[in-house]
Each structure stands twice: as structure tokens, then as C-alpha cells.
Design a protein around this motif. Structure first.
Motif, short mmCIF file in Angstrom:
data_model
loop_
_atom_site.label_atom_id
_atom_site.label_comp_id
_atom_site.label_asym_id
_atom_site.label_seq_id
_atom_site.Cartn_x
_atom_site.Cartn_y
_atom_site.Cartn_z
N GLN A 79 -5.91 1.46 -4.72
CA GLN A 79 -6.72 0.52 -5.49
C GLN A 79 -5.95 -0.03 -6.69
O GLN A 79 -6.08 -1.19 -7.04
CB GLN A 79 -8.00 1.20 -5.97
CG GLN A 79 -9.19 0.94 -5.07
CD GLN A 79 -9.16 1.84 -3.87
OE1 GLN A 79 -8.89 3.01 -3.99
NE2 GLN A 79 -9.43 1.28 -2.70
N ASN B 39 0.84 -1.20 0.00
CA ASN B 39 0.00 0.00 0.00
C ASN B 39 0.88 1.26 0.00
O ASN B 39 1.64 1.45 0.94
CB ASN B 39 -0.89 -0.04 1.24
CG ASN B 39 -1.97 1.01 1.20
OD1 ASN B 39 -1.89 1.94 0.40
ND2 ASN B 39 -2.97 0.87 2.03
N ASN C 73 -5.43 7.85 -6.60
CA ASN C 73 -6.13 6.69 -6.06
C ASN C 73 -5.29 5.42 -6.21
O ASN C 73 -5.77 4.40 -6.70
CB ASN C 73 -7.48 6.52 -6.76
CG ASN C 73 -8.44 5.76 -5.89
OD1 ASN C 73 -8.11 5.43 -4.75
ND2 ASN C 73 -9.60 5.48 -6.41
N MET D 33 -3.02 10.06 -3.05
CA MET D 33 -4.47 10.10 -2.87
C MET D 33 -5.16 10.57 -4.15
O MET D 33 -6.22 10.07 -4.50
CB MET D 33 -4.82 11.04 -1.73
CG MET D 33 -4.34 10.58 -0.39
SD MET D 33 -4.93 8.94 -0.02
CE MET D 33 -4.70 8.89 1.72
#
Lengths: 102, 163
Positions: free
Chosen positions: B76, B22, B73, B70
Motif C-alpha cells: 500500500q 509491488n 504493509n 507484509m
């Protein structure tokens, strides 16, 4: 602060630098590669400050100041390039950025 | 003692930066790493640099990186990617060991026989660093401002959709 442990600072710097090199070589996300470059720059900065302390000269700290400025400029331009590429390809995977591949 | 704890945290967070999937976790553990290096600066009598490290690096640059993560994105996007290949990992690990050995050899010449030098009054504080910056290093300092302007204009042009 005792100077006998100065080589431990250099050792930590070398380890962090190596981790940054591995991050650049093994990861594919462009942003994580940028963060690994920041890691390497910080490792070098730590070595500079250690040498500055050892030699009792402030020149190393001035160099660190300049490196931080260059790192800020590099991060800004790098992130702008990532955003520009993301608009075209909807991905930050460096394997898919083969526009200039021979 | 402070050094040992900080070194352990710094190395651990650096490993998390390059291994975690992540990107947000990577960015936050990079902040931890930068703060650890600021602690090292304090231990090495570089007070001004420690403050700059926290303000510029852990503050400004990391906010920028987190903002981009962010905005795009990325957490994802990262999920549907296969991990790095086995051959790549093995070659990378070997190269890392080799690299560490080479740096260790290069640095080991410096690691012996230091005299514990007494620190001059004000070493590493803002006054001494600033005095040196505006006397011996004045021209590089001005060039740096030019570099920052160039970077700013370049970023604006790159990120703009239509000029």
C-alpha cells in the motif's frame, strides 16, 4: 558438462550483478535495495563457483559458503534497521532518511 | 539447453526484481532467481552449495524479507510514490552499460582456452566441502559463528522498542 561454455556463466553473472547495481542506484524502497544487494551477492557467488569449476579447486565453493553466511547476517541486521526506521518515520523511502545528511 | 533456459529465466526475474512496483512480486521473483542460480550450481558440480542455496537463501532469508514486507504493509505504501526521475533513469542506464562493459573486459581474459578438465570423484559434494571446511578453513568457520551471534544480538537490540 562442457567447459567451453564457462564464459557464458561469467556473462550471466556480470549481467545479474549489473542489474543489482542498477536496483541499488535507482530504487528508493529500502527493502528493494536490500533485495538488489542479495542479487549482487548471488552474481558474485555464481562467478566464484564457475572459477572453482574451471580451476578444479574447492576453495571458491568454501568462499561462497562464507558469503552466504555473511549475506544472512546482513539481511537480518538490514531488516531490523528498516523496521526501526519505519517505526519513527512510517516509511521505507531512503530519500526521507536524511538524518545524517550534512 | 538447460543452461540457456535457466539463464533467460534468471535474467528476466532479476529485471523484475528491480523494476516491479509491488515489493511482494519483487521478493517472489527473487526466489525464482535464487532457484535458477541453484540450477547453475548443479550444472557446475556444486551439489552442496545448490542445496544450501535453496534451503538458506530461497527458504530462510526470503521468508524473512517477505515477512518484513507484509509486516510493514509495504504494497500500500508503494502505490502513492512517484516513479524515479527521468534524469536519474538515464544516468543509471548509462552507468549500467559502462559497468557491464567494464566487468566484461575484466572477465574476457578468463573466457578463452579452457581445457575440459575431468572432475575428481566427489567434487562439490558435502563430504569434500566439509572436509576442507574443517581443515584449512577451520578458523574462518569459527569466526562465522561469532558473526552470526553478533548479527542476532544486533537485530534484537535494533528491533526492540525499549531495552
Amino acid at each position: 558438462m562442457n567447459l567451453e561454455i564457462a564464459h557464458y556463466y561469467l556473462l550471466v553473472s556480470a549481467i545479474i550483478f549489473t542489474i543489482g547495481v542498477l536496483g541499488v542506484l535507482l530504487r528508493r524502497s529500502a527493502i528493494i535495495i536490500l533485495m538488489s544487494i542479495e542479487l549482487m551477492l548471488n552474481a558474485v557467488n555464481l562467478a566464484f563457483v564457475t572459477f572453482s569449476r574451471i580451476n578444479h579447486s574447492l576453495d571458491g565453493q568454501i568462499f561462497v559458503f562464507f558469503i552466504m553466511t555473511v549475506a544472512a547476517a546482513e539481511a537480518v541486521v538490514g531488516l531490523a534497521i528498516v523496521i526501526a526506521i519505519f517505526r519513527k518515520k512510517v516509511s521505507t523511502d531512503v530519500d526521507e532518511i536524511n538524518l545524517m545528511k550534512w | 539447453m538447460i543452461f540457456a533456459i535457466t539463464a533467460a529465466v534468471a535474467i528476466l526475474s532479476a529485471i523484475i526484481v528491480v523494476t516491479h512496483r509491488n515489493p511482494v512480486v519483487c521478493a517472489l521473483s527473487l526466489v525464482v532467481n535464487l532457484c535458477c542460480i541453484a540450477v547453475f550450481y548443479l550444472l557446475l558440480n556444486a551439489m552442496f552449495l545448490a542445496a544450501i542455496q535453496v534451503i538458506v537463501y530461497a527458504g530462510a532469508i526470503m521468508v524473512l524479507i517477505l515477512f518484513v514486507i507484509m509486516l510493514l504493509n509495504l504494497p500500500q505504501m508503494e502505490r502513492r510514490r512517484e516513479p524515479a526521475g527521468l534524469l536519474q533513469s538515464i544516468l543509471g542506464g548509462l552507468l549500467g552499460v559502462l559497468f557491464l562493459y567494464a566487468i566484461g573486459r575484466a572477465l574476457s581474459g578468463y573466457s578463452r582456452g579452457f581445457e575440459a578438465m575431468p572432475i575428481r570423484e566427489g567434487f562439490g559434494w558435502t563430504e569434500s566441502v566439509g572436509r576442507l571446511l574443517f581443515t584449512n578453513y577451520f578458523y574462518p568457520f569459527e569466526v562465522i559463528s561469532l558473526l552470526l551471534i553478533a548479527a542476532m544480538i544486533g537485530a534484537i537490540i535494533l528491533a526492540k522498542r525499549k531495552i
